[in-house]
Design an enzyme around this catalytic site. Structure first.
Site, mmCIF file in Angstrom:
data_model
loop_
_atom_site.group_PDB
_atom_site.id
_atom_site.type_symbol
_atom_site.label_atom_id
_atom_site.label_comp_id
_atom_site.label_asym_id
_atom_site.label_seq_id
_atom_site.Cartn_x
_atom_site.Cartn_y
_atom_site.Cartn_z
ATOM 1 N N HIS A 1 -9.313 3.704 -0.823
ATOM 2 C CA HIS A 1 -7.956 3.176 -0.697
ATOM 3 C C HIS A 1 -7.633 2.221 -1.856
ATOM 4 O O HIS A 1 -7.580 1.014 -1.685
ATOM 5 C CB HIS A 1 -7.826 2.479 0.665
ATOM 6 C CG HIS A 1 -6.456 1.985 0.980
ATOM 7 N ND1 HIS A 1 -5.306 2.547 0.452
ATOM 8 C CD2 HIS A 1 -6.034 0.970 1.787
ATOM 9 C CE1 HIS A 1 -4.255 1.890 0.929
ATOM 10 N NE2 HIS A 1 -4.660 0.927 1.718
ATOM 11 N N CYS B 1 0.819 -1.216 0.000
ATOM 12 C CA CYS B 1 0.000 0.000 0.000
ATOM 13 C C CYS B 1 0.854 1.268 0.000
ATOM 14 O O CYS B 1 0.323 2.371 -0.066
ATOM 15 C CB CYS B 1 -0.944 -0.003 1.191
ATOM 16 S SG CYS B 1 -1.804 -1.577 1.347
#
Lengths: 421, 143
Positions: free
Chosen positions: A368, A92
């Site tokens: 996200h 991420c």
């Protein structure tokens, strides 16, 4: 300790609207949306021919889209072939890392104008495959047979934080409530509703479908968040503690001090870049309530910029789960260990507080798209520092210093940048 | 004998299948690792030997996972019927990740049964899923 031998600035930044786009929009479509948004944000003299290299963050189009060689393709879409194009992967934190390497490239004197991107389209595969793809960024040989998922790993951090510092579920709800409030003011966010609006929406839908009236009707957001409408995903974390599954792209143009003024009178300087690593397996970490990679990255970035936590006026931190925002605020030195929840409770991290955090809505409501997140955080900082955040999202003071905090995996990678005017 | 086996992840899992939780110990400084390593991260020595861990420890932290990995949904866990992902501190020092089980599956669903610090002991879990070889996973249960 490293320092930048030449100044580096963001001169343009933009993003696609975040959401669940598959199959209407795919990687290359979202990338074009982000590019157009970034190109339009450059004040003057923009010419794609000036761009010398692409630094692209993407976690795993391999698993999500069966596309692995993404950088030359996205360079093609931007019209950059045959210039160098490289994909960066650190779960991420992928596009935070791409940003860092773009900064290093310019500071080294190798380039003067580069493009940084982040791309992720997660909804092409069913949710269970999304969970498994994300879990591949954990220590799969050891954590997978133990049942670890990303919500589960952060939930384990929450359990430890609750045990050590007495943190309550209500403290985590406060993070979610604030980030919904911010996302409601962001036209690029996946969810543009406050928690109260989410509640109204759910009531309306329940009535329409002839379902029983939820017990929290007429109650507070806390009543709602403590109810079965907010089920546990990984105890003690519930649905509204988790960030979203999102498709989206972001793009940034970075320039050296020698050319920045050609493109804008208000460049945003990246004055510090830091990266840290930690054991991939959560169990192997010295602390279960703090991320060593964040501390290491912050130390480097602060030392490079000469700034400290007290100088930072706004920050975008990696709130993949509500507990992650709490831990980040402590690890970054904004609050003492165990004290962030007090500041959050007192509203200090709201848009009108003394340290606005995640004015974009954060990963919680902006969304996200994992490999895009780091670049998208910088987009928000660029807008806020230039006083151009949309709707009612602009903070009410002049932002001189800001920070982004981008975490990969359960905290095994962290990339931090500081920004100054 | 165990001494003859090379220190590899595969051999660590082969030992687990035989109900042994094995790691390595640095012959120079005494640091222990689980799974085993060939290089001591404390003193850089490359002289390490297999050791067996007692399998006793305490629950350092945990989560009851409702939306689980595919491997666990295949074992019958689901929303409302979660499994416990635990981090266990072994009495020899290192921590491990493991599935924490109880006397019954129902027992696993109740958060009240889990407390940070509770003593646990190793219990190797044989997992049989249709269409794949049985596996032997590291698990723990209350003492």
């Amino acid at each position: 300790m490293g320092k930048l031998s030449r100044k580096v600035a963001i001169v343009g930044a933009g993003m696609s609207k975040f959401g669940q786009w598959w199959p209407i929009k795919q990687n290359r479509d979202l990338w074009q949306d982000a590019l157009i948004s970034a190109m339009n944000s450059v004040d003057q003299n923009f010419d794609m021919n000036d761009v010398e290299e692409l630094f692209l963050g993407n976690f795993t189009a391999d698993l999500f889209n069966h596309e692995s060689h993404l950088a030359p393709l996205m360079a093609q879409i931007a019209g950059l072939n045959p210039k160098p194009a490289t994909r960066f992967e650190s779960a991420c934190a992928s596009s935070g890392l791409a940003l860092r390497h773009a900064v290093i490239s310019i500071a080294s004197g190798m380039t003067d104008l580069v493009l940084v991107g982040g791309i992720e389209t997660m909804t092409e595969v069913p949710t269970v495959d999304v969970t498994d793809a994300l879990a591949s960024a954990s220590d799969t040989r050891l954590e997978y047979p133990a049942g670890a998922t990303f919500p589960g790993l952060y939930a384990a951090v929450a359990t430890a934080h609750m045990h050590e510092y007495g943190t309550k579920d209500e403290d985590l709800f406060n993070v979610a409530i604030k980030n919904y409030e911010n996302g409601a003011q962001n036209p690029f966010a996946q969810v543009q509703m406050t928690i109260e609006q989410v509640m109204e929406d759910k009531l309306r839908k329940a009535e329409k479908r002839g379902k029983p009236t939820p017990k929290w009707k007429g109650g507070t957001p806390y009543d709602f968040l403590r109810s079965s409408s907010n089920p546990y995903i990984a105890y003690p974390l519930r649905l509204f503690d988790c960030s979203l599954v999102t498709d989206g792209a972001a793009a940034l143009f970075l320039a050296s001090e020698d050319v920045a003024k050609k493109y804008t009178d208000t460049p945003i300087w990246i004055t510090g870049t830091g990266q840290g690593s930690a054991t991939l397996q959560l169990a192997d970490r010295k602390s279960l309530t703090s991320f060593g990679a964040t501390k290491a990255a912050a130390e480097t970035a602060f030392q490079m910029s000469g700034l400290g936590p007290k100088d930072i006026q706004i920050a975008e931190v990696h709130d993949c789960f509500t507990i992650a925002e709490v831990v980040a605020l402590e690890d970054l030195g904004f609050y003492e260990k165990g004290k962030a929840v007090v500041g959050i409770r007192e509203g200090e991290t709201k848009r009108d507080g003394k340290l606005p955090i995640n004015t974009s809505g954060g990963l919680k409501t902006k969304g996200h798209p994992v490999g895009t997140t780091g670049a998208a955080q910088a987009v928000e900082i660029f807008k806020q520092m230039r006083g151009r955040a949309e709707r009612n999202r602009q903070v009410k003071f002049d932002v001189e210093c800001a920070l982004t905090h981008n975490l990969g995996g359960s905290g095994a990678t962290c990339v931090i940048h500081t920004y100054e005017k | 004998m165990s001494e003859e086996k090379e220190i590899t992840l595969r051999n660590y899992f082969d030992f687990l299948a035989k109900d042994k939780l094995m790691g390595s110990k640095c012959k120079k400084c005494g640091e222990v690792f689980v799974p085993p390593k060939k290089i001591c991260n404390k003193c850089q020595s490359t002289e390490l030997e297999w050791i067996e861990f007692s399998g006793k420890g305490t629950l350092a932290t945990y989560s009851l996972i409702h939306v689980g990995a595919r491997y666990f949904s295949a074992q019958g866990y689901r929303m409302g019927k979660p499994y416990c992902f635990g981090v266990i501190k072994l009495e020899e020092g290192p921590r491990v990740s493991a599935h924490v089980v109880g006397p019954s599956k129902e027992w696993e669903f109740d958060p009240a049964n889990f407390k940070v610090g509770m003593p646990l002991k190793k219990k190797i879990i044989k997992v049989e899923i249709e269409g794949r070889e049985p596996s032997f996973d590291l698990g723990f249960e209350p003492v």
